[in-house]
Motif scaffolding. Structure first.
Motif, PDB file in Angstrom:
ATOM      1  N   SER A 121       2.533   4.977 -12.240  1.00  0.00           N
ATOM      2  CA  SER A 121       2.499   3.901 -11.248  1.00  0.00           C
ATOM      3  C   SER A 121       1.985   2.616 -11.879  1.00  0.00           C
ATOM      4  O   SER A 121       1.312   2.632 -12.910  1.00  0.00           O
ATOM      5  CB  SER A 121       1.623   4.297 -10.060  1.00  0.00           C
ATOM      6  N   TYR A 122       2.317   1.528 -11.220  1.00  0.00           N
ATOM      7  CA  TYR A 122       1.875   0.227 -11.699  1.00  0.00           C
ATOM      8  C   TYR A 122       1.751  -0.716 -10.517  1.00  0.00           C
ATOM      9  O   TYR A 122       2.338  -0.497  -9.455  1.00  0.00           O
ATOM     10  CB  TYR A 122       2.841  -0.329 -12.752  1.00  0.00           C
ATOM     11  N   GLY A 123       0.949  -1.739 -10.708  1.00  0.00           N
ATOM     12  CA  GLY A 123       0.762  -2.718  -9.640  1.00  0.00           C
ATOM     13  C   GLY A 123      -0.418  -3.610  -9.929  1.00  0.00           C
ATOM     14  O   GLY A 123      -0.818  -3.780 -11.083  1.00  0.00           O
ATOM     15  N   GLY A 124      -0.989  -4.125  -8.872  1.00  0.00           N
ATOM     16  CA  GLY A 124      -2.135  -5.018  -8.991  1.00  0.00           C
ATOM     17  C   GLY A 124      -3.412  -4.246  -9.220  1.00  0.00           C
ATOM     18  O   GLY A 124      -3.483  -3.360 -10.074  1.00  0.00           O
ATOM     19  N   ILE A 125      -4.400  -4.535  -8.403  1.00  0.00           N
ATOM     20  CA  ILE A 125      -5.727  -3.953  -8.603  1.00  0.00           C
ATOM     21  C   ILE A 125      -5.752  -2.434  -8.453  1.00  0.00           C
ATOM     22  O   ILE A 125      -6.521  -1.742  -9.104  1.00  0.00           O
ATOM     23  CB  ILE A 125      -6.768  -4.629  -7.683  1.00  0.00           C
ATOM     24  N   SER A 126      -4.883  -1.882  -7.601  1.00  0.00           N
ATOM     25  CA  SER A 126      -4.884  -0.430  -7.388  1.00  0.00           C
ATOM     26  C   SER A 126      -3.986   0.307  -8.378  1.00  0.00           C
ATOM     27  O   SER A 126      -4.002   1.535  -8.433  1.00  0.00           O
ATOM     28  CB  SER A 126      -4.441  -0.096  -5.969  1.00  0.00           C
ATOM     29  N   GLY A 127      -3.188  -0.418  -9.138  1.00  0.00           N
ATOM     30  CA  GLY A 127      -2.332   0.215 -10.135  1.00  0.00           C
ATOM     31  C   GLY A 127      -1.273   1.134  -9.556  1.00  0.00           C
ATOM     32  O   GLY A 127      -0.755   1.998 -10.247  1.00  0.00           O
ATOM     33  N   GLY A 128      -0.963   0.963  -8.279  1.00  0.00           N
ATOM     34  CA  GLY A 128       0.066   1.792  -7.661  1.00  0.00           C
ATOM     35  C   GLY A 128      -0.406   3.147  -7.173  1.00  0.00           C
ATOM     36  O   GLY A 128       0.389   3.959  -6.708  1.00  0.00           O
ATOM     37  N   LEU A 129      -1.704   3.403  -7.251  1.00  0.00           N
ATOM     38  CA  LEU A 129      -2.211   4.732  -6.908  1.00  0.00           C
ATOM     39  C   LEU A 129      -2.063   5.078  -5.428  1.00  0.00           C
ATOM     40  O   LEU A 129      -1.919   6.244  -5.074  1.00  0.00           O
ATOM     41  CB  LEU A 129      -3.663   4.879  -7.350  1.00  0.00           C
ATOM     42  N   ARG A 130      -2.071   4.074  -4.561  1.00  0.00           N
ATOM     43  CA  ARG A 130      -1.857   4.372  -3.137  1.00  0.00           C
ATOM     44  C   ARG A 130      -0.422   4.831  -2.902  1.00  0.00           C
ATOM     45  O   ARG A 130      -0.169   5.714  -2.071  1.00  0.00           O
ATOM     46  CB  ARG A 130      -2.210   3.149  -2.283  1.00  0.00           C
ATOM     47  N   ALA A 131       0.523   4.263  -3.628  1.00  0.00           N
ATOM     48  CA  ALA A 131       1.913   4.723  -3.532  1.00  0.00           C
ATOM     49  C   ALA A 131       2.019   6.183  -3.965  1.00  0.00           C
ATOM     50  O   ALA A 131       2.706   6.988  -3.333  1.00  0.00           O
ATOM     51  CB  ALA A 131       2.817   3.841  -4.400  1.00  0.00           C
ATOM     52  N   VAL A 132       1.324   6.529  -5.034  1.00  0.00           N
ATOM     53  CA  VAL A 132       1.334   7.910  -5.538  1.00  0.00           C
ATOM     54  C   VAL A 132       0.789   8.866  -4.489  1.00  0.00           C
ATOM     55  O   VAL A 132       1.375   9.930  -4.234  1.00  0.00           O
ATOM     56  CB  VAL A 132       0.534   8.017  -6.857  1.00  0.00           C
ATOM     57  N   GLU A 133      -0.320   8.518  -3.874  1.00  0.00           N
ATOM     58  CA  GLU A 133      -0.907   9.420  -2.871  1.00  0.00           C
ATOM     59  C   GLU A 133       0.027   9.619  -1.688  1.00  0.00           C
ATOM     60  O   GLU A 133       0.107  10.717  -1.137  1.00  0.00           O
ATOM     61  CB  GLU A 133      -2.273   8.910  -2.424  1.00  0.00           C
ATOM     62  N   HIS A 134       0.758   8.606  -1.286  1.00  0.00           N
ATOM     63  CA  HIS A 134       1.733   8.765  -0.211  1.00  0.00           C
ATOM     64  C   HIS A 134       2.887   9.675  -0.651  1.00  0.00           C
ATOM     65  O   HIS A 134       3.372  10.496   0.131  1.00  0.00           O
ATOM     66  CB  HIS A 134       2.288   7.407   0.213  1.00  0.00           C
ATOM     67  N   LEU A 135       3.321   9.513  -1.888  1.00  0.00           N
ATOM     68  CA  LEU A 135       4.427  10.331  -2.379  1.00  0.00           C
ATOM     69  C   LEU A 135       4.061  11.809  -2.483  1.00  0.00           C
ATOM     70  O   LEU A 135       4.922  12.677  -2.318  1.00  0.00           O
ATOM     71  CB  LEU A 135       4.908   9.805  -3.733  1.00  0.00           C
TER      72      LEU A 135
ATOM     73  N   SER B 278      -1.383   5.240 -14.792  1.00  0.00           N
ATOM     74  CA  SER B 278      -1.467   4.110 -13.873  1.00  0.00           C
ATOM     75  C   SER B 278      -1.790   2.836 -14.641  1.00  0.00           C
ATOM     76  O   SER B 278      -2.681   2.832 -15.492  1.00  0.00           O
ATOM     77  CB  SER B 278      -2.553   4.382 -12.829  1.00  0.00           C
ATOM     78  N   PHE B 279      -1.053   1.781 -14.304  1.00  0.00           N
ATOM     79  CA  PHE B 279      -1.286   0.482 -14.928  1.00  0.00           C
ATOM     80  C   PHE B 279      -1.736  -0.524 -13.875  1.00  0.00           C
ATOM     81  O   PHE B 279      -0.959  -0.920 -13.014  1.00  0.00           O
ATOM     82  CB  PHE B 279      -0.015  -0.030 -15.619  1.00  0.00           C
ATOM     83  N   HIS B 280      -2.999  -0.894 -13.942  1.00  0.00           N
ATOM     84  CA  HIS B 280      -3.552  -1.916 -13.062  1.00  0.00           C
ATOM     85  C   HIS B 280      -3.215  -3.284 -13.653  1.00  0.00           C
ATOM     86  O   HIS B 280      -3.306  -3.471 -14.868  1.00  0.00           O
ATOM     87  CB  HIS B 280      -5.070  -1.745 -12.954  1.00  0.00           C
ATOM     88  N   ASP B 281      -2.815  -4.217 -12.797  1.00  0.00           N
ATOM     89  CA  ASP B 281      -2.438  -5.548 -13.265  1.00  0.00           C
ATOM     90  C   ASP B 281      -1.410  -5.404 -14.402  1.00  0.00           C
ATOM     91  O   ASP B 281      -1.591  -5.925 -15.503  1.00  0.00           O
ATOM     92  CB  ASP B 281      -3.682  -6.320 -13.713  1.00  0.00           C
TER      93      ASP B 281
ATOM     94  N   HIS C 274       0.809  -1.227   0.000  1.00  0.00           N
ATOM     95  CA  HIS C 274       0.000   0.000   0.000  1.00  0.00           C
ATOM     96  C   HIS C 274       0.841   1.276   0.000  1.00  0.00           C
ATOM     97  O   HIS C 274       0.332   2.348   0.338  1.00  0.00           O
ATOM     98  CB  HIS C 274      -0.974   0.033   1.185  1.00  0.00           C
ATOM     99  N   SER C 275       2.112   1.205  -0.370  1.00  0.00           N
ATOM    100  CA  SER C 275       2.935   2.400  -0.409  1.00  0.00           C
ATOM    101  C   SER C 275       4.041   2.238  -1.460  1.00  0.00           C
ATOM    102  O   SER C 275       4.001   1.307  -2.258  1.00  0.00           O
ATOM    103  CB  SER C 275       3.524   2.685   0.976  1.00  0.00           C
ATOM    104  N   TYR C 276       5.001   3.130  -1.436  1.00  0.00           N
ATOM    105  CA  TYR C 276       6.082   3.126  -2.428  1.00  0.00           C
ATOM    106  C   TYR C 276       7.310   2.406  -1.867  1.00  0.00           C
ATOM    107  O   TYR C 276       7.428   2.215  -0.656  1.00  0.00           O
ATOM    108  CB  TYR C 276       6.428   4.566  -2.835  1.00  0.00           C
TER     109      TYR C 276
END
Length: 194
Positions: free
Chosen positions: A114-128, A145-148, A88-90
């Protein structure tokens, strides 16, 4: 305007073995490099490892590592952080790069891919966004953002359905160019002090 393109540092944030970051970063950097108002410098944190222990007086080895990254960040007018989402973060590698370089980010725009699973890395972005605000950087609104993510790219490293990511990248780059030019002019006219 294109006579003086903005210098864009694209930072590959993941240093994990088997990482997908270089695929995403290469696609984005190549897309950005097609513009005449942007010059791209890819800073891969796995290829330019920074010391893990912060110090006000780094030793010779740490100083060499910092010299490989710091001047490139200082020369940038804008940044794009290409980040996965870990728990859930970077990644720690991104925080380490941010913490070693304080003034290099100041009064410059930062965008995110950002990239990742279902959230596409967006939680990492919000923390950054919160971290960069503390450094007096300006984060732009839109992201790519790239989901999956691994399923969104083909074997040649291109998006399998390029319409949305290309549109998002163009939107992000447009914002970075605007902010990059505006803040570059402002810093030249009135040096920023924090």
């Amino acid at each position: 305007m294109s006579d003086h393109p903005i210098q864009l540092a694209v930072i590959v944030g993941s240093t994990r073995t088997g990482r997908f970051g270089p695929t995403v970063a290469t696609w984005f950097a190549e897309h950005a490099d097609r513009r005449d108002d942007v010059t791209v410098d890819v800073v891969d944190l796995a290829e330019t490892p920074l010391p893990e222990q912060l110090s006000h007086h780094p030793g010779p080895e740490a100083a060499r590592a910092l010299a490989a990254v710091g001047p490139r960040l200082a020369a940038a007018d804008a940044f794009v952080v290409v980040t996965p989402e870990y728990n859930h973060s970077y990644p720690a590698s991104v925080k380490n790069a941010i913490d070693w370089h304080y003034t290099e980010w100041r009064a410059k725009p930062v965008g995110f891919v950002s990239y990742g699973g279902i959230s596409g890395g967006l939680r990492a972005v919000e923390h950054l966004r919160h971290v960069f605000a503390e450094l007096h950087a300006v984060t732009v609104r839109d992201t790519v953002s790239f989901h999956d993510a691994r399923r969104r790219f083909d074997s040649a490293g291109q998006p399998t359905d390029p319409e949305m990511p290309v549109s998002a990248a163009d939107q992000l780059l447009g914002q970075l160019v605007w902010w990059g030019r505006a803040l570059r002019s402002a810093r030249a006219e009135h040096p920023y002090t924090a």
